[in-house]
Design an enzyme around this catalytic site. Sequence first.
Site, mmCIF file in Angstrom:
data_model
loop_
_atom_site.group_PDB
_atom_site.id
_atom_site.type_symbol
_atom_site.label_atom_id
_atom_site.label_comp_id
_atom_site.label_asym_id
_atom_site.label_seq_id
_atom_site.Cartn_x
_atom_site.Cartn_y
_atom_site.Cartn_z
ATOM 1 N N HIS A 124 0.878 -1.153 0.000
ATOM 2 C CA HIS A 124 0.000 0.000 0.000
ATOM 3 C C HIS A 124 0.926 1.215 0.000
ATOM 4 C CE1 HIS A 124 1.048 0.100 4.268
ATOM 5 N NE2 HIS A 124 0.619 -1.139 4.357
ATOM 6 N N HIS A 140 13.158 -5.524 5.017
ATOM 7 C CA HIS A 140 12.133 -4.486 5.131
ATOM 8 C C HIS A 140 12.368 -3.561 6.327
ATOM 9 C CE1 HIS A 140 8.233 -2.576 4.695
ATOM 10 N NE2 HIS A 140 7.907 -2.906 5.931
ATOM 11 N N GLY A 142 1.490 -2.852 15.338
ATOM 12 C CA GLY A 142 0.740 -2.420 14.173
ATOM 13 C C GLY A 142 -0.498 -3.273 13.953
ATOM 14 N N ARG A 198 -0.750 18.539 17.202
ATOM 15 C CA ARG A 198 0.315 17.875 16.440
ATOM 16 C C ARG A 198 1.082 18.983 15.738
ATOM 17 N NH1 ARG A 198 -2.212 14.189 12.462
ATOM 18 N NH2 ARG A 198 -2.155 15.974 11.059
#
Length: 598
Positions: free
Chosen positions: A10, A159, A214, A527
Amino acid sequence: MYVLGISQVHDSSAALVADGRIVAFAEEERFTRVKHDGRFPAEAVRYCLQEAGITLGDVDHVAYYWQAPRETLHALRHFVGHLPDTLAVLRNDAGGYGPRASSLLRTLADRDRQKHPDDYNVGGALLLHLKRGFTLGRILRAAVGHHGPTRFKVHLMDHHRAHAASAYFVSPFNEAAIITWDGIGSDGTSTYLGLGKGGRIHDIRRVRFPHSLGAMYAGVTGYLGFNPTRDEGKVMGLAAYGSDRYVDDFADLVLLGPDGRYELDLSWFRHHATGKHQMSAKFVERFGPPRRRGGAPVPQHYADVAYALQATLERTGLHVARWLQARTGQTRLATAGGVALNSVMNGRILLETPFEDFFAQPAAADDGSALGAALLLAVEKLGQRRPRGQDYVFLGPSFPEAEMEKALAAAGVAYTRPDDIGDTTARALADGKIVGWFQGRMECGPRALGNRSILADPRRADAKDRLNKKVKHREPFRPFAPSCLAERSGEYFASGYPSPVMLLVFDVLEHQREKVPAITHADGTARVQTVSAEDNPRYHAMISRFAELTGVPMVVNTSFNDNEEPIVRSPEDAVRCYLKTDMDALALGPFWTEKEAR
């Protein structure tokens, strides 16, 4: 020497590195206009080559973000190790066993075909990635239409080490502790702890799937009625509206061990068995039925679940970070991976652990793996220098003024060219207008950082609701971020620590909250993006002018896009978005256009 990095899952992307310099980096979605596009990043590759003025025949090495052989081994070990639960991946929708049961590899490969956003990469796309590994050169040549000779060598990269390289090698640190965390990597890694020294990254420890922060966050995201792997940011925003009602219950989901270790209690989850972001019957029995997607405002119960999820992530993240700091003795931390986009957790790690310095590059998730794979190969394997002191944010396309003017004229809108576009924009913002701001090279990552932004006045309490309802067309609970002059951020926030890529959340100082309600979230936080004259002189000058006019050294900044579409890339994208939303004005390079007052 040119090294091309590719990520495809993705948020597919491509990056080009040459002799210690990042030439270009961009996500495929910005070109195709398909949000989170996971197809082969042909357009992004073309852009990178065009930016360098080269063809594929000039590329020396191609670094791919994934290692299929290691994935295969992990998938088989996982399947056997979690029998009989993992037989669930072979069942058909009727609950029995379908014709694919005879081929585990084919079944697991189907999980990564992007047809269903809920599908989780248990063993990954084994056949698909194997095919990519063996034929990547041919696929790449066909994708960009290159018919001449090529000399590049294909490298399949680890990765999580690619994630680590995307942060550490770009950071200003000579040495740093490294944490990367996401759903799963090619060998099953979900959390990676390392140490960066000079041009090398040293492994310290890996946590492997199914024990994955995750996966935990994605599973509860789905339970809350949002899209896993896409809407975790929404859940982080929703958490501010919750209470601590379920925090003690959620403590059972993640078991903290000695030496910074953690494990998920898998009785609450199904991701390890089904290959999907699912919670178990035990979870539903304890917390009630899942929320239906979309529709009415989110009931308080689900906000409380979001609060508990976020608190559990933060508790675990602090536990891991404190141990790594003690283990390495480092006071600097570099981080990446999809979980590193959780800016609330990041802020707590900076402020509540012995780490004194923090770095994350803006494309922290898998899109950044293209850049990380290229840097890991170029720096650690090929001996090139690190890209120190270089812009690592604005690496996408820019456009000449003639193309901007052409887009305005084609849309039939009246426009002018003021003497100072920054002054014109600042005055419009001070008058309460919402302005699209399109300048220079496009930023990378999911956050607008001042070149593809929609801006508003932070002093106006109604700005947030208007932006959510009329411009962004998104949920009313989602907050907006401030872009604040770096030299004055300490006047408004609990920390003045630099936050150039909007990946740190700090408390808004209590006595300042009434001055800037549009950027103050329900829990009193923001933020923060800090903007320096060195990093983005045009954006800094515009905010400085707004500060002169209003006394407030910040503007509201949100990404230049409508809901469920990528951030705009081109002048045509910008004009189209401006016209179909309730923005009042558009600053397109040096050009200004404004809608008639309603």
